[in-house]
Design an enzyme around this catalytic site. Structure first.
Site, PDB file in Angstrom:
ATOM      1  N   SER A 150       0.829  -1.198   0.000  1.00 12.60           N
ATOM      2  CA  SER A 150       0.000   0.000   0.000  1.00 12.60           C
ATOM      3  C   SER A 150       0.866   1.251   0.000  1.00 12.60           C
ATOM      4  O   SER A 150       1.621   1.488  -0.928  1.00 12.60           O
ATOM      5  CB  SER A 150      -0.965  -0.037   1.185  1.00 12.60           C
ATOM      6  OG  SER A 150      -1.905   1.001   1.099  1.00 12.60           O
ATOM      7  N   ASP A 300      -3.080   6.521  -3.447  1.00  8.48           N
ATOM      8  CA  ASP A 300      -1.865   5.943  -2.892  1.00  8.48           C
ATOM      9  C   ASP A 300      -1.343   4.907  -3.886  1.00  8.48           C
ATOM     10  O   ASP A 300      -1.972   4.661  -4.925  1.00  8.48           O
ATOM     11  CB  ASP A 300      -2.122   5.370  -1.499  1.00  8.48           C
ATOM     12  CG  ASP A 300      -3.045   4.166  -1.511  1.00  8.48           C
ATOM     13  OD1 ASP A 300      -3.832   4.024  -2.461  1.00  8.48           O
ATOM     14  OD2 ASP A 300      -3.001   3.379  -0.549  1.00  8.48           O
ATOM     15  N   ASP A 302      -1.245   1.696  -4.357  1.00  5.78           N
ATOM     16  CA  ASP A 302      -2.071   0.597  -4.876  1.00  5.78           C
ATOM     17  C   ASP A 302      -3.493   1.052  -5.181  1.00  5.78           C
ATOM     18  O   ASP A 302      -4.360   0.237  -5.508  1.00  5.78           O
ATOM     19  CB  ASP A 302      -2.070  -0.603  -3.930  1.00  5.78           C
ATOM     20  CG  ASP A 302      -2.812  -0.358  -2.633  1.00  5.78           C
ATOM     21  OD1 ASP A 302      -2.748   0.778  -2.127  1.00  5.78           O
ATOM     22  OD2 ASP A 302      -3.440  -1.290  -2.105  1.00  5.78           O
ATOM     23  N   ASP A 304      -6.088   2.102  -3.596  1.00  8.36           N
ATOM     24  CA  ASP A 304      -7.315   1.825  -2.843  1.00  8.36           C
ATOM     25  C   ASP A 304      -7.719   3.016  -1.989  1.00  8.36           C
ATOM     26  O   ASP A 304      -8.831   3.054  -1.463  1.00  8.36           O
ATOM     27  CB  ASP A 304      -7.210   0.541  -2.021  1.00  8.36           C
ATOM     28  CG  ASP A 304      -6.145   0.566  -0.934  1.00  8.36           C
ATOM     29  OD1 ASP A 304      -5.333   1.520  -0.896  1.00  8.36           O
ATOM     30  OD2 ASP A 304      -6.113  -0.371  -0.116  1.00  8.36           O
TER      31      ASP A 304
END
Length: 560
Positions: A150, A300, A302, A304
């Site tokens: 992440s 961010d 990734d 999500d």
């Protein structure tokens, strides 16, 4: 814990004999040859613990680092868990981001699943985490794995597990998977064929993108102009495709952060919330010229999470980052205006403003523990958010936070407001007047020594504060005991009484160790009633002063 030099060397050599990765084998060989027992102790002091956040840690050799050997064991444990639950012939979907080793970890996971008798399918390339969460339900899988750290630092990677309902694991599944991982005696016992899994085509991404259309209102205005940064992550192509489908103007992408780069060269920490992370996005917006950009949006790495910034004339940057709580309230108000039905939910550390918005529209409302692994399980969920920039606006498509669909929805809201000569800031003011100014902040302390977090929690449990910022603590809860509606978690919650003198109506503080980083986090909220828009500047001063004082008093009480 192994501390004896001879025992450390023995354990390291045993690990080395099984390590399938030439890079980490070389790394570990150098440490053994150098007799670096301090570093070996750090690598072999235990094992990375598998929990509700899966695995996350620094890349490197040894059981306390993220590497192929650790991932193979984790995959074998997950496969054994699925077989024990009767899903031994099911499909496991694997996604991955663009970090170092992510593709390797994804391939190893697919190989282990096939070797265990399951079917495996890997996403076609590095894609946003919400695409993986969508694919699980879309393809009828029994589980999914996303290889990502992440917004953690570049040296980290992680391993996030979903079950067949498309939501992340919660107890007791995490403990049961951890037990199966611990039961893996040797990597030689884990079959890993060279082939046998499927690499998915573009149709799964096309299906996800088709689903993104569902979050928007047909015929709504689409003229918002945005600057966008994927923060060196994997969000760019998916977000641009979603915006093109929706008919929005093409976002102006921050050139320096446009391409996936596991080194994250332009940011100290690839998290839009971190100081300096948005500087290049603001510079890009300023370069476009006054009035040329309506909002700035960031994902961010990734994708999500979704961050939003609004124009702030007179400030150094000319832009102001909205807090996650503010974006959460804006999206809730937008959905209410569209007559959304179903349960609105947030976490115990997020703003309580959502409860007032839901109550005013007679909508069900729930609070859960921190994390979308809990929010996704709320019955009848229609909308959920958490203050850490996570929003679920289409739970039928993705039962997790989704930074792509959240970006679409906030951009639609900005377009609708723009059509009537208004802005996101104007709507935030309206919400403050209608429901009270809900001002939030954080006291977050990163530590090298995890015992400092335990000490702070112990100190607060043994001597809870009677007041904070001159506001009496009207109730204190030790969340490790659980409540009528919440399972036990390591945390403390204080409800503060109001004060006519300070103008504060109420306050709330939640203290907890972070689940993914070496931090203790304190989440603060102060509510000030506002008689009119003209009273907002004074209300903000009152709230800011109260939050500053709460921080100081809480820091002293916790010894942090």
């Amino acid at each position: 814990m192994a501390t004896d030099p001879a025992e450390l060397t023995r354990r390291a050599q045993a690990w080395l004999a099984e390590d399938p990765d030439p890079e980490t084998r070389d790394e570990l060989s150098r440490l053994i040859d150098a007799g670096d027992h301090t570093e070996l102790a750090a690598r072999f002091a235990g094992t990375l613990q598998f929990g509700t956040a899966g695995l996350r840690g620094e890349l490197g050799a040894g059981p306390m680092r993220m590497n192929r050997a650790v991932v193979i064991r984790a995959a074998a444990g997950l496969a054994a868990y699925l077989k024990a639950k009767g899903d031994g012939a099911g499909l496991v979907v694997v996604g991955y981001d663009a970090r170092h080793k992510s593709a390797d970890f994804a391939r190893d996971t697919a190989a282990v699943m096939v070797g265990a008798g399951l079917r495996a399918a890997v996403l076609p390339r590095p894609l946003p985490t919400p695409v993986l969460a969508f694919a699980i339900r879309h393809l009828g899988a029994v589980a999914g794995v996303e290889v990502t750290a992440s917004h953690n630092p570049p040296r980290d990677n992680g391993y996030k597990v979903y079950l067949g309902d498309g939501s992340q694991i919660v107890p007791p599944a995490d403990g049961e998977i951890a037990a199966e991982i611990a039961a893996v005696r040797s990597l030689t016992d884990v079959p890993r064929p060279e082939a046998g899994w499927e690499t998915l085509g573009e149709d799964v991404l096309a299906a996800y993108l088709a689903r993104t259309d569902a979050v928007l209102t047909p015929g709504s205005p689409r003229d918002t102009r945005i600057v966008y940064t994927p923060m060196h992550g994997v969000g760019r192509d998916t977000l641009l495709a979603a915006f093109a489908r929706a008919g929005f103007p093409a976002p102006k992408v921050v050139a320096e952060q446009a391409d996936p780069d596991p080194e994250f060269p332009t940011v100290a920490f690839p998290n839009p919330e971190e100081p300096g992370a948005m500087d290049l996005a603001f510079a890009t917006a300023r370069a476009a010229g006054p009035g040329s950009v309506d909002i700035v949006v960031a994902n961010d790495p990734d994708a999500d999470r979704c961050a939003v910034a609004v124009p702030a004339p007179g400030t150094d940057d000319g832009w102001r980052m909205l807090r996650g709580d503010e974006v959460g309230a804006l999206l809730a108000a937008h959905l209410v205006s569209k007559r959304a039905s179903g349960t609105f939910a947030t976490t115990i550390v997020s703003s309580s403003l959502l409860s007032r918005i839901a109550a005013a529209s007679s909508l069900p409302y729930e609070e859960t523990l921190t994390g979308f692994k809990w929010l996704a399980r709320v019955d009848g969920l229609r909308y959920a958010f958490e203050e850490a920039l996570g929003y679920c606006v289409d739970p039928e498509g993705v039962r997790d936070k989704d930074g792509i669909t959240a970006a679409l929805l906030i951009t639609e809201l900005a377009a609708e407001l723009k059509q009537s000569g208004r802005t996101l800031t104007d709507l935030l003011d309206d919400l403050a007047v209608e429901y009270g100014l809900h001002a939030t902040d954080q006291l977050s302390v990163r530590v090298e020594d995890l015992s400092l977090i335990a000490d702070a929690m112990r100190r607060l449990r043994e001597a809870p504060p009677a007041s904070l910022a001159g506001l009496s603590v009207r109730s204190a809860e030790d969340l490790s005991q659980g409540t009528d509606v919440l399972p036990p978690t390591d945390g403390l919650r204080y409800h503060l009484a109001g004060s006519a003198e300070s103008g504060v109506e109420a306050g709330r503080v939640v203290v907890r160790p972070s689940g993914t980083e070496p931090k203790i986090k304190c989440y603060l909220e102060i509510v000030v009633q506002v008689a009119s828009a003209a009273a907002l500047p004074e209300a903000r001063k009152q709230a800011a002063a109260a939050l500053t004082a709460v921080k100081a008093d809480l820091s002293a009480a916790a010894g942090i």
